[in-house]
Write a protein that holds these residues in place. Structure first.
Motif, PDB file in Angstrom:
ATOM      1  N   TRP A   9       1.473  -1.860   3.578  1.00 38.26           N
ATOM      2  CA  TRP A   9       0.107  -2.245   3.454  1.00 38.26           C
ATOM      3  C   TRP A   9      -0.562  -1.820   4.545  1.00 38.26           C
ATOM      4  O   TRP A   9      -1.601  -2.200   5.011  1.00 38.26           O
ATOM      5  N   ILE A  10       0.170  -1.004   5.589  1.00 35.44           N
ATOM      6  CA  ILE A  10      -0.446  -0.533   6.832  1.00 35.44           C
ATOM      7  C   ILE A  10      -0.696   0.995   7.035  1.00 35.44           C
ATOM      8  O   ILE A  10       0.217   1.428   6.716  1.00 35.44           O
TER       9      ILE A  10
ATOM     10  N   HIS B 218       0.726   4.996   3.763  1.00 33.62           N
ATOM     11  CA  HIS B 218       1.091   3.872   4.524  1.00 33.62           C
ATOM     12  C   HIS B 218       2.111   4.251   5.728  1.00 33.62           C
ATOM     13  O   HIS B 218       2.808   5.177   5.777  1.00 33.62           O
ATOM     14  N   ALA B 219       2.312   3.053   6.684  1.00 37.05           N
ATOM     15  CA  ALA B 219       3.293   3.282   7.948  1.00 37.05           C
ATOM     16  C   ALA B 219       4.622   3.817   7.414  1.00 37.05           C
ATOM     17  O   ALA B 219       5.407   4.555   7.966  1.00 37.05           O
TER      18      ALA B 219
ATOM     19  N   GLU C  98       0.499   9.798  -4.265  1.00 39.44           N
ATOM     20  CA  GLU C  98      -0.075   9.100  -3.166  1.00 39.44           C
ATOM     21  C   GLU C  98       0.197   8.215  -2.612  1.00 39.44           C
ATOM     22  O   GLU C  98      -0.120   6.858  -3.209  1.00 39.44           O
ATOM     23  N   PHE C  99       0.665   8.111  -1.134  1.00 38.34           N
ATOM     24  CA  PHE C  99       1.060   6.935  -0.741  1.00 38.34           C
ATOM     25  C   PHE C  99       0.205   6.158   0.160  1.00 38.34           C
ATOM     26  O   PHE C  99       0.299   5.735   1.128  1.00 38.34           O
ATOM     27  N   THR C 100      -1.057   5.720  -0.602  1.00 38.42           N
ATOM     28  CA  THR C 100      -1.890   4.848  -0.268  1.00 38.42           C
ATOM     29  C   THR C 100      -1.145   3.456   0.161  1.00 38.42           C
ATOM     30  O   THR C 100      -0.391   3.151  -0.651  1.00 38.42           O
TER      31      THR C 100
ATOM     32  N   PRO D 129       7.078   5.786  -5.952  1.00 37.47           N
ATOM     33  CA  PRO D 129       5.593   5.629  -5.505  1.00 37.47           C
ATOM     34  C   PRO D 129       5.642   4.743  -4.059  1.00 37.47           C
ATOM     35  O   PRO D 129       4.524   4.965  -3.266  1.00 37.47           O
ATOM     36  N   VAL D 130       6.579   4.202  -3.784  1.00 41.22           N
ATOM     37  CA  VAL D 130       6.732   3.640  -2.470  1.00 41.22           C
ATOM     38  C   VAL D 130       7.153   4.889  -1.287  1.00 41.22           C
ATOM     39  O   VAL D 130       6.618   4.688  -0.404  1.00 41.22           O
TER      40      VAL D 130
END
Length: 434
Positions: free
Chosen positions: A166-167, A203-204, A387-389, A411-412
């Motif tokens: 989530w970063i 995401h990171a 899309e790795f938002t 998706p991760v």
């Protein structure tokens, strides 16, 4: 003893490694049936012929930290080699006008160029990536390696990395003291090459996986003769029945039986493992699976990979001699492509083959100034990556007591090694159920 029938949807590396585990590690007889939508196995792992040369058109790199893939390669007798680098021609990070960093030539000169432009940030990238990899390697150790986790988030929590989901990648790296220039150029060049997304868009966790795969730590290898050999040999050793050209229409779990209908044939399985993405698929899900909580905002990056046999203009990239070897682009690049790579050949003469990745719809190479004397172009459109938002929710690995979703991992993060890790996790869940 009555054998169980195990169905597997998808014959990419996740489905093939799942078939291999069931076929070689089951304590009871199992009949394995693999259903593949395409005419051939492999999913996004492909081997194609362009300009008279056989080249990889999908997943091809194995990192020295990929313990599961390296173990499978050893078991299967596959030979790994470090990728060949073109001996001549400009390579580096291109912003659409010039190379901000050149990586061709002697290694010391390339490294000096990178350090000169990015200073301490390049060392910090190395340290951050190294620390990430040390923690990620816990996935191969007890108790994680033999446990079955219900979601990818649970799995990453067990190794202390779930917070990275989530970063945003750029925010995480900036907090580690890495400059905006290094993030927008060096890091984004790698994330665009791997996932066609900038460091600020993902995401990171995805950002750091890309940096590992990009060779900031460790070494990178390819499979001699093509990565597709993994899928071929895993299926062969699993003794699975493989059915291609199978378009899945519906999935329904009724008691202890899972029914799968395709456009040509219907199947009944004791257990079904889904190793292909459900989110963009037009598949009817039965009432027993309707309560599954899938994240709703998963988009996919549509790419067109163009494989070009011909000549690439040295002048386009500011050179006067050899065509470019490997060109990756910055976050603010004005180019219509994310990366361009000259494919390795037996020699440095004859027809070159270039791989060019662009968002769909791409600009046809014949309408650019990049290529001339083109003799062949093969264009492959595909749902390249999710899309790795940044996100906190992930799909479950277990959709039903008899239905498992290996592809919950994608998706991760989308990488061959993590797909094999996902299939191992599903196998662990199945064993716990038994």
């Amino acid at each position: 003893m009555t054998s169980r029938t195990i169905g597997i949807i998808g014959s990419g590396i996740a489905g093939c490694s799942m078939a291999y585990q069931v076929g070689t590690q089951s304590g009871e007889p199992a009949e394995i049936v693999v259903l593949e939508r395409a005419p051939e196995i492999g999913g996004r792992i492909k081997r194609i012929s362009v300009g008279g040369q056989s080249i990889n058109a999908g997943g091809k790199y194995i990192h020295s930290s990929n313990e599961l893939l390296l173990g499978l390669a050893n078991t299967l007798g596959l030979k790994l080699s470090k990728p060949m680098k073109p001996k001549h021609g400009p390579s580096g990070i291109w912003n659409g006008h010039r190379f901000v960093v050149r990586t061709d030539g002697p290694a010391w000169r390339a490294n000096a160029s990178i350090v000169r432009r990015y200073g301490l940030s390049i060392l910090r990238i190395h340290w951050v990536t190294q620390a990430f990899l040390r923690r990620f390697r816990r996935v191969y150790r007890l108790p994680v390696s033999t446990a079955g986790f219900e979601t990818p988030t649970d799995l990453l929590h067990a190794i202390g990395l779930d917070h990275l989901l989530w970063i945003p990648g750029d925010e995480y790296l900036r907090d580690k003291g890495i400059s905006d220039r290094a993030i927008d150029e060096f890091v984004s060049a790698i994330t665009r090459n791997f996932y066609a997304q900038n460091a600020s868009e993902i995401h990171a966790f995805a950002c750091l996986v890309a940096l590992v795969g990009g060779g900031t730590v460790g070494s990178v290898y390819t499979v001699d003769g093509g990565t597709i050999q993994f899928c071929q040999q895993l299926l062969e050793r699993s003794n699975a029945t493989v059915k291609t050209d199978m378009e899945i229409r519906s999935i329904e779990a009724d008691g202890s039986t899972v029914s799968v209908a395709t456009d040509t044939e219907d199947f009944e399985f004791d257990v079904l493992c889904i190793a292909a993405p459900l989110e963009p698929a037009d598949i009817s899900i039965g009432r027993s699976l309707e309560g599954v909580d899938f994240p709703e905002d998963i988009g996919f990056v549509r790419l067109e990979s163009q494989f070009v046999a011909g000549e690439c203009s040295p002048e386009y990239f500011g050179s006067t001699d050899a065509p470019p070897g490997s060109v990756v682009t910055t976050a603010d690049s004005t180019e219509p492509f994310y990366d361009l790579h000259r494919q390795p050949t037996d020699g440095e003469t004859g027809t070159y083959v270039f791989a060019l990745a662009s968002r769909e719809p791409s600009v046809p190479v014949t309408e650019t100034d990049i290529f001339y004397d083109v003799t062949e172009v093969q264009t492959i459109p595909w749902n390249a990556y999710p899309e790795f938002t940044p996100r906190s929710d992930t799909a479950p690995f277990r959709l039903h007591p008899n239905v498992y979703y290996i592809n919950a991992m994608e998706p991760v993060i989308s990488a061959m090694e993590t797909q094999v890790i996902a299939s191992r996790n599903v196998w662990n869940l199945m064993k716990e159920t038994d």
